[in-house]
Design a protein around this motif. Structure first.
Motif, mmCIF file in Angstrom:
data_model
loop_
_atom_site.group_PDB
_atom_site.id
_atom_site.type_symbol
_atom_site.label_atom_id
_atom_site.label_comp_id
_atom_site.label_asym_id
_atom_site.label_seq_id
_atom_site.Cartn_x
_atom_site.Cartn_y
_atom_site.Cartn_z
ATOM 1 N N LEU A 1 27.271 19.165 -21.129
ATOM 2 C CA LEU A 1 27.360 18.533 -19.734
ATOM 3 C C LEU A 1 27.563 19.453 -19.117
ATOM 4 C CD1 LEU A 1 27.454 15.350 -19.207
ATOM 5 C CD2 LEU A 1 30.246 15.579 -19.628
ATOM 6 N N GLN A 2 27.396 19.130 -17.838
ATOM 7 C CA GLN A 2 27.808 19.733 -16.489
ATOM 8 C C GLN A 2 27.162 18.402 -15.012
ATOM 9 O OE1 GLN A 2 23.846 21.742 -15.968
ATOM 10 N NE2 GLN A 2 25.411 23.792 -16.519
ATOM 11 N N ASP A 3 28.876 18.319 -15.234
ATOM 12 C CA ASP A 3 29.029 17.317 -14.309
ATOM 13 C C ASP A 3 28.854 15.830 -14.787
ATOM 14 O OD1 ASP A 3 29.989 18.710 -11.106
ATOM 15 O OD2 ASP A 3 27.457 18.975 -11.192
ATOM 16 N N LYS A 4 27.637 14.964 -14.207
ATOM 17 C CA LYS A 4 27.163 13.654 -14.978
ATOM 18 C C LYS A 4 25.851 13.909 -15.575
ATOM 19 C CE LYS A 4 30.045 10.513 -12.803
ATOM 20 N NZ LYS A 4 29.737 8.980 -11.595
ATOM 21 N N GLU A 5 25.223 15.094 -16.038
ATOM 22 C CA GLU A 5 24.034 15.473 -16.616
ATOM 23 C C GLU A 5 24.005 16.580 -17.818
ATOM 24 O OE1 GLU A 5 21.565 15.690 -12.137
ATOM 25 O OE2 GLU A 5 22.327 17.927 -13.874
ATOM 26 N N ILE A 6 23.350 16.085 -18.876
ATOM 27 C CA ILE A 6 23.144 16.736 -19.539
ATOM 28 C C ILE A 6 22.006 17.571 -19.444
ATOM 29 C CG2 ILE A 6 22.566 16.465 -22.303
ATOM 30 C CD1 ILE A 6 23.780 13.724 -22.006
ATOM 31 N N ASN A 7 22.510 19.069 -20.086
ATOM 32 C CA ASN A 7 21.685 19.829 -20.008
ATOM 33 C C ASN A 7 21.272 21.222 -20.491
ATOM 34 O OD1 ASN A 7 20.695 19.458 -16.137
ATOM 35 N ND2 ASN A 7 23.194 19.501 -16.772
ATOM 36 N N ARG A 8 20.146 21.597 -20.503
ATOM 37 C CA ARG A 8 19.598 22.581 -21.863
ATOM 38 C C ARG A 8 18.555 23.749 -21.486
ATOM 39 N NH1 ARG A 8 18.193 22.730 -28.073
ATOM 40 N NH2 ARG A 8 18.436 24.694 -28.584
ATOM 41 N N THR A 9 18.558 25.126 -20.961
ATOM 42 C CA THR A 9 18.540 25.704 -20.513
ATOM 43 C C THR A 9 17.678 26.537 -22.675
ATOM 44 O OG1 THR A 9 19.873 26.649 -19.001
ATOM 45 C CG2 THR A 9 17.796 28.384 -19.571
ATOM 46 N N PHE A 10 15.612 26.105 -21.581
ATOM 47 C CA PHE A 10 15.044 27.548 -22.666
ATOM 48 C C PHE A 10 14.520 28.391 -22.327
ATOM 49 C CE2 PHE A 10 15.213 22.930 -24.060
ATOM 50 C CZ PHE A 10 15.387 22.346 -25.489
ATOM 51 N N GLU A 11 14.017 29.333 -22.886
ATOM 52 C CA GLU A 11 13.570 30.588 -22.255
ATOM 53 C C GLU A 11 12.354 30.748 -23.458
ATOM 54 O OE1 GLU A 11 16.442 33.721 -21.348
ATOM 55 O OE2 GLU A 11 17.679 32.169 -20.381
ATOM 56 N N PHE A 12 11.171 31.540 -22.560
ATOM 57 C CA PHE A 12 10.092 31.867 -23.183
ATOM 58 C C PHE A 12 9.401 33.070 -22.970
ATOM 59 C CE2 PHE A 12 10.293 27.422 -23.362
ATOM 60 C CZ PHE A 12 10.099 26.536 -24.268
ATOM 61 N N PRO A 13 8.802 33.375 -23.683
ATOM 62 C CA PRO A 13 8.181 34.963 -23.477
ATOM 63 C C PRO A 13 7.718 35.158 -22.444
ATOM 64 C CG PRO A 13 7.495 34.732 -25.095
ATOM 65 C CD PRO A 13 8.469 33.323 -25.406
ATOM 66 N N ALA A 14 6.248 34.168 -22.040
ATOM 67 C CA ALA A 14 5.338 34.272 -21.321
ATOM 68 C C ALA A 14 5.581 32.917 -20.425
ATOM 69 C CB ALA A 14 4.076 34.213 -21.742
ATOM 70 N N TYR A 15 5.513 32.831 -18.561
ATOM 71 C CA TYR A 15 5.141 31.525 -18.601
ATOM 72 C C TYR A 15 4.324 30.460 -18.898
ATOM 73 C CZ TYR A 15 4.639 29.264 -14.026
ATOM 74 O OH TYR A 15 5.129 27.986 -13.222
ATOM 75 N N LEU A 16 3.118 31.319 -19.053
ATOM 76 C CA LEU A 16 3.117 29.934 -20.557
ATOM 77 C C LEU A 16 3.442 29.558 -21.094
ATOM 78 C CD1 LEU A 16 -1.100 31.190 -18.695
ATOM 79 C CD2 LEU A 16 0.479 29.233 -17.128
ATOM 80 N N ASP A 17 3.635 30.051 -21.786
ATOM 81 C CA ASP A 17 4.527 29.194 -22.919
ATOM 82 C C ASP A 17 5.728 28.003 -22.603
ATOM 83 O OD1 ASP A 17 3.008 31.105 -24.663
ATOM 84 O OD2 ASP A 17 5.000 32.438 -24.411
ATOM 85 N N GLY A 18 6.056 28.672 -21.225
ATOM 86 C CA GLY A 18 6.897 27.921 -21.084
ATOM 87 C C GLY A 18 6.523 26.113 -20.885
ATOM 88 N N ILE A 19 5.280 26.986 -19.929
ATOM 89 C CA ILE A 19 4.410 25.450 -19.053
ATOM 90 C C ILE A 19 3.829 24.516 -20.328
ATOM 91 C CG2 ILE A 19 2.421 25.056 -17.657
ATOM 92 C CD1 ILE A 19 5.076 25.641 -15.968
ATOM 93 N N SER A 20 3.545 25.398 -21.602
ATOM 94 C CA SER A 20 3.305 24.559 -22.446
ATOM 95 C C SER A 20 4.027 23.465 -22.813
ATOM 96 C CB SER A 20 2.507 25.826 -24.219
ATOM 97 O OG SER A 20 1.201 25.788 -23.025
ATOM 98 N N PHE A 21 5.055 23.997 -23.391
ATOM 99 C CA PHE A 21 6.414 23.282 -23.822
ATOM 100 C C PHE A 21 6.559 22.185 -22.819
ATOM 101 C CE2 PHE A 21 11.074 22.601 -23.638
ATOM 102 C CZ PHE A 21 11.793 22.742 -24.966
ATOM 103 N N VAL A 22 6.701 22.154 -21.765
ATOM 104 C CA VAL A 22 6.910 21.185 -20.872
ATOM 105 C C VAL A 22 6.343 20.382 -20.537
ATOM 106 C CG1 VAL A 22 6.952 20.596 -17.942
ATOM 107 C CG2 VAL A 22 8.468 22.677 -18.966
ATOM 108 N N ASP A 23 4.670 20.811 -21.232
ATOM 109 C CA ASP A 23 3.434 19.459 -21.445
ATOM 110 C C ASP A 23 4.034 18.223 -22.113
ATOM 111 O OD1 ASP A 23 1.357 18.679 -20.786
ATOM 112 O OD2 ASP A 23 0.009 19.612 -22.445
#
Length: 64
Positions: A22-44
């Protein structure tokens, strides 16, 4: 917009979702991936779930 949880309910709910913070009034999480396109696939995948739930989170995508 639905009502926000009160502080006690929010603290109880946060215990059920490890890795999130919890940061201020938001719930946050950071995800890290080995390659940029892996992160894009996750977001999709998240985008499809968000659309089905009619809940559209703010997503910040960064390279390294």
């Amino acid at each position: 917009m639905p009502d926000l949880l009160d502080t006690t309910s929010l603290e109880t709910a946060m215990k059920k979702i490890p890795g999130w913070e919890l940061q201020d009034k938001e719930i946050n999480r950071t995800f890290e991936f080995p390659a940029y396109l892996d992160g894009i696939s996750f977001v999709d995948q998240i985008a499809k779930l968000a659309e089905d739930a009619d809940h559209h989170p703010d997503i910040d995508i960064r390279w390294r």
